[in-house]
Structure formats: C-alpha cells, structure tokens
Design an enzyme around this catalytic site. Sequence first.
Site, PDB file in Angstrom:
ATOM      1  N   LYS A 131      -7.972  13.003   2.975  1.00 56.56           N
ATOM      2  CA  LYS A 131      -8.913  12.709   1.690  1.00 56.56           C
ATOM      3  C   LYS A 131      -9.591  11.517   1.845  1.00 56.56           C
ATOM      4  O   LYS A 131      -9.797  10.799   0.753  1.00 56.56           O
ATOM      5  CB  LYS A 131      -7.956  13.014   0.237  1.00 56.56           C
ATOM      6  CG  LYS A 131      -7.266  13.935   0.180  1.00 56.56           C
ATOM      7  CD  LYS A 131      -8.260  15.375   0.460  1.00 56.56           C
ATOM      8  CE  LYS A 131      -9.047  15.669  -0.498  1.00 56.56           C
ATOM      9  NZ  LYS A 131      -9.964  16.921  -0.241  1.00 56.56           N
ATOM     10  N   HIS A 147      -5.815  13.674  11.334  1.00 53.75           N
ATOM     11  CA  HIS A 147      -5.068  12.840  10.680  1.00 53.75           C
ATOM     12  C   HIS A 147      -3.979  12.107  11.294  1.00 53.75           C
ATOM     13  O   HIS A 147      -3.170  11.512  10.647  1.00 53.75           O
ATOM     14  CB  HIS A 147      -4.654  13.401   9.536  1.00 53.75           C
ATOM     15  CG  HIS A 147      -5.714  14.236   8.506  1.00 53.75           C
ATOM     16  ND1 HIS A 147      -6.882  13.650   8.048  1.00 53.75           N
ATOM     17  CD2 HIS A 147      -5.654  15.407   7.834  1.00 53.75           C
ATOM     18  CE1 HIS A 147      -7.469  14.545   7.296  1.00 53.75           C
ATOM     19  NE2 HIS A 147      -6.955  15.449   7.395  1.00 53.75           N
ATOM     20  N   SER A 153      -7.333  11.829  -5.108  1.00 53.67           N
ATOM     21  CA  SER A 153      -7.941  12.939  -4.637  1.00 53.67           C
ATOM     22  C   SER A 153      -7.101  13.814  -3.889  1.00 53.67           C
ATOM     23  O   SER A 153      -7.020  15.242  -4.260  1.00 53.67           O
ATOM     24  CB  SER A 153      -9.030  12.604  -3.535  1.00 53.67           C
ATOM     25  OG  SER A 153      -9.712  13.685  -2.734  1.00 53.67           O
TER      26      SER A 153
END
Length: 280
Positions: free
Chosen positions: A31, A89, A119
């Site tokens: 995010k 990530h 988020s």
Amino acid sequence: MIRMFAKLSEVEQIYNLEIRDSDVFVVTYPKSGTIWMQQILLLIKAKGEVTAFTDPDTESNGDLIPWIELNGGIEAFITASSPRLRVSHLQPQLMPAALSQKKGKVIYVLRNPKDVLVSYYHFHKFAVFLETPASFDVFFEKFITGDVNGSSWFEHIKTWYSQKDKMNILFIRYEDMIHDLRSAVQRMSLFLGEELNEEQIANVVKHSTFKSMQRNPQASYERVPNLLLNQQQGKFMRKGTIGDWKHHFTVALNERFDQVFQKEMKDLPLSFIWDINDDA
C-alpha cells in the site's frame, strides 16, 4: 484463504536468480504506490504511449509487471525477455543477491506509515486473500508490531535504506509523486537511462494521475475477479492522497504511533510528509 504468494521455500529461490543489467525492480511496503509505479514504469518504457500496452484482454498491469514473489513468478522471470520489469514487497535479504553487486536497478518507494496503515486496513476489508480486520484499533496494533503481511513497516524501510550504497537504487517518496509527479517521472527516467522528451514526459504524467488511472480498468485493477478482490467491498485505488490518517487516528492512537515511530526511526536520516499541505 487463497494462496497468491509462493511458499517460503519457493521465495528463497529468488535469492539465487541471475540478474541482467536491464532488470528493474520496484520495491514497496504494501500500500505504498505499487500499482501506481506499474503504470508509470510501463509508460516510461513506452515513451508515454499508453496504447502501447493497453489491452482489453489484459486483466491488470500486474500481468505486465508482476510481483516476483507470486506463484509461478520465479519461472516466469527466468524465461522472460529483457527488459524484465518486476515489483516486490520483499525485504532485501530475500531479493536476488546479484542486486548487491550493482547489477540491475531498484526503485524503492516510501510512503508515510500512517497513511500506509489506513490504506492497508481498508485493503484488508476487500482483499479475499487477507484476513478481515476485527476493527481499526485491532489492525493498528497488528501493524505497529509487524503482525501483518509484509511484516514490520519499520524494518522494511530500515533494511532497504541500508542498501543505499550497495545497490543501484533510487529512493522516491510517494508524497513527492503527489506534489510534483512530473519531477518524479524525470528522476525515474534519468535513473533508468530512458531519454524522454517534454511531450513524452507530459504523456507519462497525464496517464498516471490518480483520476486517469481510475478511469482505466487495466491500471486500476477493476478487472481482477472477485475470487481475489471483492470489488463490491472497496476499490484498489481508494483515495491516493496524503493525510487520510487524520480521519482514522484518535489522539491516543496518534500519540502511541509517534512514540513507536521515534523509537524505531530515530537513527534514520529520512523525512516523511504527513499532510497534503506540508512542504515537499
């Protein structure tokens, strides 16, 4: 729960992957602008021509610049032609070791963690493969202790920043992209060795604004099936602004977060933009 990501034993194979000089990895904590960067990177490579990669049969830009840690991602990476563009990530110790030999390039996007938390909370409510939070307060505690997918935001930032002299890496702030997208695109283009003229840069910016991407189902992930994202419960592109955390944090939660932030980040020479009106 649907298993989108590869097993740890498979992820560990990423470390030994051979890297080409033309390989580009965009790395973020969840995010923090991943799908935004997919659109920007595709546009930079296409010299601003959005039609070069827009396809009604393409589910999302994730098909064109996938996460390397997804199921099947390693084999697809090995067999792909150059330039190989990927997002991730993962923390640096799980990424290809050759990156630390300054092969390939990495763009790392940082976003202020309060907005990341908010988020990510909303994303958990409509991503089928993630646990639905019991409440915002519960998710808040999980986030600051690193008990979420992606683990600790603090560790992610710190470990990647420690690679600043070891890799060909560009750090860019999500908030700087909001304040001045044109300058951010210029920085990325220069880093990637892509020569874009003024018209091409303008087209990259035009087609990678939040509003433009919202209208583009390939860029906004609206075509992703409900098996993965319950589109009735939310949107991948929700607000894309700075300071939304102020609508969710209580005074007590904000004080607690600030205490943890100061403890974890006190030795890191990085600054963050917390509000849309803050100076970039």
